[in-house]
Design a protein around this motif. Structure first.
Motif, PDB file in Angstrom:
ATOM      1  N   HIS A   7       0.838  -1.207   0.000  1.00 20.30           N
ATOM      2  CA  HIS A   7       0.000   0.000   0.000  1.00 20.30           C
ATOM      3  C   HIS A   7       0.867   1.249   0.000  1.00 20.30           C
ATOM      4  CE1 HIS A   7      -3.763  -2.172   0.622  1.00 20.30           C
ATOM      5  NE2 HIS A   7      -2.993  -3.028   1.264  1.00 20.30           N
ATOM      6  N   CYS A   8       0.271   2.330  -0.475  1.00 20.56           N
ATOM      7  CA  CYS A   8       0.949   3.628  -0.546  1.00 20.56           C
ATOM      8  C   CYS A   8       1.335   4.106   0.866  1.00 20.56           C
ATOM      9  CB  CYS A   8      -0.010   4.620  -1.197  1.00 20.56           C
ATOM     10  SG  CYS A   8       0.580   6.319  -1.201  1.00 20.56           S
ATOM     11  N   PRO A   9       2.448   4.821   0.992  1.00 23.81           N
ATOM     12  CA  PRO A   9       2.848   5.277   2.326  1.00 23.81           C
ATOM     13  C   PRO A   9       2.117   6.520   2.813  1.00 23.81           C
ATOM     14  CG  PRO A   9       4.459   5.990   0.706  1.00 23.81           C
ATOM     15  CD  PRO A   9       3.459   5.136  -0.032  1.00 23.81           C
ATOM     16  N   TYR A  10       1.265   7.105   2.006  1.00 23.14           N
ATOM     17  CA  TYR A  10       0.729   8.408   2.401  1.00 23.14           C
ATOM     18  C   TYR A  10      -0.689   8.323   2.993  1.00 23.14           C
ATOM     19  CZ  TYR A  10       4.784  10.106  -0.259  1.00 23.14           C
ATOM     20  OH  TYR A  10       6.050  10.339  -0.729  1.00 23.14           O
ATOM     21  N   CYS A  11      -1.705   8.840   2.305  1.00 25.09           N
ATOM     22  CA  CYS A  11      -2.963   9.195   2.984  1.00 25.09           C
ATOM     23  C   CYS A  11      -3.830   7.994   3.360  1.00 25.09           C
ATOM     24  CB  CYS A  11      -3.751  10.191   2.142  1.00 25.09           C
ATOM     25  SG  CYS A  11      -4.754   9.434   0.857  1.00 25.09           S
ATOM     26  N   ALA A  12      -4.960   8.297   4.010  1.00 20.53           N
ATOM     27  CA  ALA A  12      -5.810   7.268   4.617  1.00 20.53           C
ATOM     28  C   ALA A  12      -6.597   6.441   3.609  1.00 20.53           C
ATOM     29  CB  ALA A  12      -6.783   7.923   5.591  1.00 20.53           C
ATOM     30  N   LEU A  13      -6.518   6.796   2.324  1.00 19.76           N
ATOM     31  CA  LEU A  13      -7.127   5.905   1.337  1.00 19.76           C
ATOM     32  C   LEU A  13      -6.297   4.621   1.248  1.00 19.76           C
ATOM     33  CD1 LEU A  13      -9.487   5.684  -0.586  1.00 19.76           C
ATOM     34  CD2 LEU A  13      -8.159   6.872  -2.328  1.00 19.76           C
ATOM     35  N   GLN A  14      -4.996   4.736   1.563  1.00 19.17           N
ATOM     36  CA  GLN A  14      -4.100   3.563   1.595  1.00 19.17           C
ATOM     37  C   GLN A  14      -4.281   2.716   0.333  1.00 19.17           C
ATOM     38  OE1 GLN A  14      -1.478   2.385   3.855  1.00 19.17           O
ATOM     39  NE2 GLN A  14      -1.605   4.621   3.776  1.00 19.17           N
ATOM     40  N   GLY A  40      -6.030   2.668  -9.276  1.00 19.13           N
ATOM     41  CA  GLY A  40      -5.744   4.100  -9.354  1.00 19.13           C
ATOM     42  C   GLY A  40      -4.787   4.558  -8.262  1.00 19.13           C
ATOM     43  N   LEU A  41      -3.918   5.481  -8.598  1.00 16.85           N
ATOM     44  CA  LEU A  41      -3.013   6.106  -7.624  1.00 16.85           C
ATOM     45  C   LEU A  41      -2.906   7.574  -7.997  1.00 16.85           C
ATOM     46  CD1 LEU A  41       0.006   3.585  -7.663  1.00 16.85           C
ATOM     47  CD2 LEU A  41      -1.643   3.825  -5.811  1.00 16.85           C
ATOM     48  N   CYS A  42      -2.573   8.429  -7.036  1.00 15.12           N
ATOM     49  CA  CYS A  42      -2.285   9.816  -7.388  1.00 15.12           C
ATOM     50  C   CYS A  42      -0.779   9.970  -7.593  1.00 15.12           C
ATOM     51  CB  CYS A  42      -2.826  10.771  -6.326  1.00 15.12           C
ATOM     52  SG  CYS A  42      -1.867  10.821  -4.801  1.00 15.12           S
ATOM     53  N   GLN A  43      -0.361  11.175  -7.973  1.00 11.42           N
ATOM     54  CA  GLN A  43       1.069  11.372  -8.278  1.00 11.42           C
ATOM     55  C   GLN A  43       1.949  11.080  -7.066  1.00 11.42           C
ATOM     56  OE1 GLN A  43       1.545  15.580  -9.192  1.00 11.42           O
ATOM     57  NE2 GLN A  43      -0.553  15.696  -9.873  1.00 11.42           N
ATOM     58  N   LYS A  44       1.417  11.295  -5.882  1.00 15.15           N
ATOM     59  CA  LYS A  44       2.222  11.016  -4.685  1.00 15.15           C
ATOM     60  C   LYS A  44       2.492   9.513  -4.595  1.00 15.15           C
ATOM     61  CE  LYS A  44      -0.808  13.153  -1.946  1.00 15.15           C
ATOM     62  NZ  LYS A  44      -1.769  13.953  -2.715  1.00 15.15           N
ATOM     63  N   GLY A  45       1.467   8.714  -4.841  1.00 14.27           N
ATOM     64  CA  GLY A  45       1.643   7.264  -4.790  1.00 14.27           C
ATOM     65  C   GLY A  45       2.584   6.769  -5.883  1.00 14.27           C
ATOM     66  N   THR A 176      -6.875  15.808  -2.599  1.00 14.56           N
ATOM     67  CA  THR A 176      -6.205  15.148  -1.479  1.00 14.56           C
ATOM     68  C   THR A 176      -6.144  13.631  -1.642  1.00 14.56           C
ATOM     69  OG1 THR A 176      -8.269  15.159  -0.227  1.00 14.56           O
ATOM     70  CG2 THR A 176      -6.750  16.976   0.166  1.00 14.56           C
ATOM     71  N   MET A 177      -7.146  13.028  -2.253  1.00 19.12           N
ATOM     72  CA  MET A 177      -7.107  11.580  -2.512  1.00 19.12           C
ATOM     73  C   MET A 177      -7.840  11.272  -3.825  1.00 19.12           C
ATOM     74  SD  MET A 177      -9.454  10.107   0.689  1.00 19.12           S
ATOM     75  CE  MET A 177      -8.291  10.386   2.005  1.00 19.12           C
ATOM     76  N   PRO A 178      -7.224  11.646  -4.948  1.00 19.58           N
ATOM     77  CA  PRO A 178      -7.922  11.566  -6.239  1.00 19.58           C
ATOM     78  C   PRO A 178      -8.548  10.209  -6.578  1.00 19.58           C
ATOM     79  CG  PRO A 178      -5.879  12.795  -6.479  1.00 19.58           C
ATOM     80  CD  PRO A 178      -5.879  12.258  -5.070  1.00 19.58           C
ATOM     81  N   PRO A 179      -7.930   9.055  -6.238  1.00 23.91           N
ATOM     82  CA  PRO A 179      -8.582   7.806  -6.661  1.00 23.91           C
ATOM     83  C   PRO A 179      -9.961   7.589  -6.051  1.00 23.91           C
ATOM     84  CG  PRO A 179      -6.271   7.411  -6.113  1.00 23.91           C
ATOM     85  CD  PRO A 179      -6.585   8.803  -5.665  1.00 23.91           C
TER      86      PRO A 179
END
Ligand code: SF4
Length: 696
Positions: A7-14, A40-45, A176-179
């Motif tokens: 999972h992505c290291p950032y927001c709560a959508l994980q 789907g992921l955002c640019q941060k992911g 903040t959590m595009p997906p």
């Protein structure tokens, strides 16, 4: 080598992602089979693996020989000995609570649990809290009061498209959590409507049917006004209220005074829009209220949340498919972090630390006498405000948090950190907070260790380890276990292995509100996550709460009458504007990670101030000119960004940046009386044109 499903290291959508080895590095690949983000992921992911090999990466402990001196490399032995000595000295001189711990909403459940146990058992201190307090503690407190359970969303994301109407409060998930927007798009495709209440006309607002552009800090008035209209126009679900709630009569009396033209005067939202929103919500077969940080990060954050919960309950839009009130957690493990003991007043399983039965249960799992467990400590800002003072913390461990950027009234917090006898920071980079530390301990990143996270739906997820940490780096759990040994409490900390810590957490949480008893690593991997509560291994988990009963002993939800009260600091002659803060699409939290990713930094390299062109004309300001923004806490300098998406009476600054544009130099630490949430979202400010400061 096969890809690792993680999972992505950032927001709560994980978001689920695969990490695949390529030319000796890890590359992010989609994980389309994961049910929340569906690939789907955002640019941060997409760029998150860049940090694993970043040249700034810490790979050796650092120590400072004297205040004002430089940090120099040291052995683990030397660094850990310095930390253990400093804690012991502080406690010998000033008592147990002179040692403190500050955690983070990004720590795995295992680390959050172990950090809480470390504070209470290894240090014997009540001084522990975490930056999740600054994230969604108001919504959490409101959820507990109204429903008897706090779980961000009491339903899975897949229920979002089932809502005929969604009212989204102070949230901007498009950025903040595009997906997550695929669920809103599916709802729209079904003919659903989206109403967004936000002082800014954000990209999310641009997808909405109706925008309620309220004045910052007037959320409870808006909620009461919507309920007033619903009541006047017979949109209330009396049968639901009678069968499933208590406390309606007091709310009915309170909202009677919020007639639409009065609410328009308070909120700035036109009467026609208030009526339209109330009718869209009330006349829909299904409707949902989703909350972001806008109404929550205020000194009335709990009241604001309760006022909107009242609306959901009165319309009968809760505890049914396609209905409900929920909050969209921001930080990666903001949910799990508070469930398992990082919060000053909580023990694992969402147990209250002042409840004798809860203390006995957890003390039994930990193999100690409940009388030896400390009581509740100070909330995050109160602990920071007292650092270095009589009765305050003198030696502090910060794990997974960058307080110099993220705390309100940041210059004051920075001064308090400097006043400590000793500061140790465990991090992957020398963050702005680590720059102040006496000892810095290099820790593993998300892909270098295993652990579980609890996403915004209450789904417990498994982050699998994809590679070993670099030589010289230890995991946070290894650091805590090593420190416990040096503090002569090693017998209580038998393992730093994540799955073994999780098994202990399961026992500690069993029987609590957030019961993880039946969740295992094996089940999480096989079932794409398991929703809590899950009391035993035959239990399927609980994706939907409240369909049969709410969490209070009588099974009913509670209304709370909440009259509107103004924010702590209203504009006046000296500070005539509102200031609000928030996120941008390219960065996460204090930016310690995302400001080091080149493509994200290039896209958004610095702070800015959103200013309406009408206001800019008043100051003869052009796009890109430097401005001062001043509040009673301090002054920030940043470039003007002229936009009609902001109200003419309001400024917006993103909070991810260090240096002169640091938004939290300005924010107000006025606290909510229940959640102890600071008022990040609104304060009074002054705008001035300025030359660029030297070095900006
Ligand atoms: Fe990561 Fe959140 Fe972006 Fe998903 S939405 S990729 S979890 S930052």
């Amino acid at each position: 080598m096969a890809a690792t499903a993680t999972h992505c290291p950032y927001c709560a959508l994980q978001c689920g992602m695969n990490l695949a080895p390529k030319d000796g590095l890890l590359t992010v690949l989609p994980r389309p089979d994961f049910p929340t983000n569906k690939g789907g992921l955002c640019q941060k992911g997409w760029t998150s693996a860049d940090l694993l090999t970043h040249p700034d990466r810490l790979t050796t402990p650092l120590v400072r020989d004297e205040r004002g001196g430089r940090l120099r490399p040291a052995t683990w032995d030397e660094a850990l000995a310095r930390v253990a000595d400093a804690f012991q000295q502080a406690q010998t001189r000033h008592g147990k609570d002179a040692a403190g711990v500050f955690g983070g909403g990004g720590l795995t459940n295992e680390k959050a649990y172990l950090l809480g146990k470390f504070a209470r058992v290894a240090l014997g201190t009540s001084a522990i809290d975490y930056n999740g307090r600054f994230c969604m503690s108001s919504a959490a407190a409101a959820g507990m009061k109204a429903f008897g359970v706090d779980r961000g969303l009491p339903f899975p994301l897949e229920d979002i498209p089932l809502a005929d109407t969604i009212l989204l409060l102070g949230g901007n998930p498009s950025e903040t959590m595009p997906p997550i927007m695929q669920y809103f798009e599916a709802q729209k495709k079904r003919g659903g409507r989206l109403i967004v209440a936000d002082p800014r006309n954000t990209p999310t607002v641009q997808t909405a049917t109706l925008h309620l552009q309220l004045l910052p800090g007037t959320d409870a008035a808006l909620a009461n006004g919507l309920l007033h209209v619903a009541l006047a126009d017979n949109l209330i679900d009396e049968a639901f209220i009678a069968a499933r709630t208590t406390g309606w009569e007091a709310v009915k009396r309170t909202v009677g005074a919020y007639w639409p033209d009065r609410v328009e005067r308070i909120t700035g939202v036109p009467v026609a829009d208030i009526k339209a929103a109330a009718h869209l919500m009330g006349a829909s077969g299904t409707a949902m209220i989703l909350s972001g940080r806008g109404p929550e990060q205020q000194s009335r954050g709990v009241d604001n949340s309760l006022a909107f919960i009242n609306l959901a309950l009165a319309l009968g839009k809760a505890g049914k498919p396609g209905c409900g009130w929920g909050t969209m957690t921001g930080q990666g493990n903001g949910q799990g972090g508070r469930e398992h003991g990082q919060k000053a007043d909580q023990l694992p399983g969402y147990r209250k630390i002042d409840d004798p039965a809860a203390r006995a249960h957890v003390a039994n799992v930990w193999g100690m006498n409940p009388d030896d467990l400390p009581g509740p400590g100070k909330s995050a800002y109160e602990m920071l405000d007292a650092l270095g003072t009589d009765g305050g913390v003198r030696a502090l461990l910060v794990m997974g948090s960058n307080l110099v950027i993220s705390a309100p009234r940041a210059a004051h917090v920075e001064d308090r950190l400097k006043s400590l006898d000793f500061l140790v920071v465990a991090d992957i980079f020398v963050s702005e907070t680590a720059e102040l530390a006496d000892v810095v301990l290099p820790t593993a990143q998300w892909a270098e260790e295993g652990g579980t996270m609890t996403n915004l739906e209450g789904r417990v997820l498994l982050r699998k380890q994809a590679q070993e940490p670099p030589p010289g780096v230890r995991t946070d759990a290894e650091i805590l276990v090593a420190l416990a040994e040096r503090l002569d409490r090693g017998r209580y900390f038998p393992t730093s292995e994540p799955e073994a810590i999780f098994d202990e957490l399961r026992r500690a949480s069993a029987g609590g509100v957030a019961d993880y008893g039946g969740i295992t690593y094996k089940r999480i991997a096989a079932e794409n996550g398991v929703f809590w509560p899950c009391p035993d291994e035959t239990h399927p988990g609980t994706p939907r709460l409240f369909h049969e009963r709410f969490g209070h002993p009588d099974g009913r939800a509670k209304f709370h009458a909440v009259p509107f009260r103004p924010v702590a600091e209203e504009p006046d002659d000296d500070f005539p504007l509102y200031l609000t803060t928030g996120r941008v699409i390219n960065h996460y939290q204090s930016g310690t990670q995302t400001r080091r990713v080149k493509s994200l930094r290039d896209a958004q390299p610095e702070a800015f101030v959103e200013i309406h062109p009408t206001l800019a004309r008043h100051f003869a300001l052009a796009e890109g000119e430097m401005v001062h923004v001043t509040t009673r806490r301090g002054t920030a300098h940043a470039r003007a960004r002229l936009t009609t998406t902001i109200r003419p009476d309001t400024l917006f600054i993103p909070f991810h940046f260090a240096g002169p544009g640091r938004a939290n130099l300005l924010t107000n630490p006025a606290l909510d009386p229940v959640s102890r949430m600071p008022e990040f979202k609104v304060c009074a400010a002054r705008l001035e044109k300025s030359p660029a400061p030297a070095g900006a």
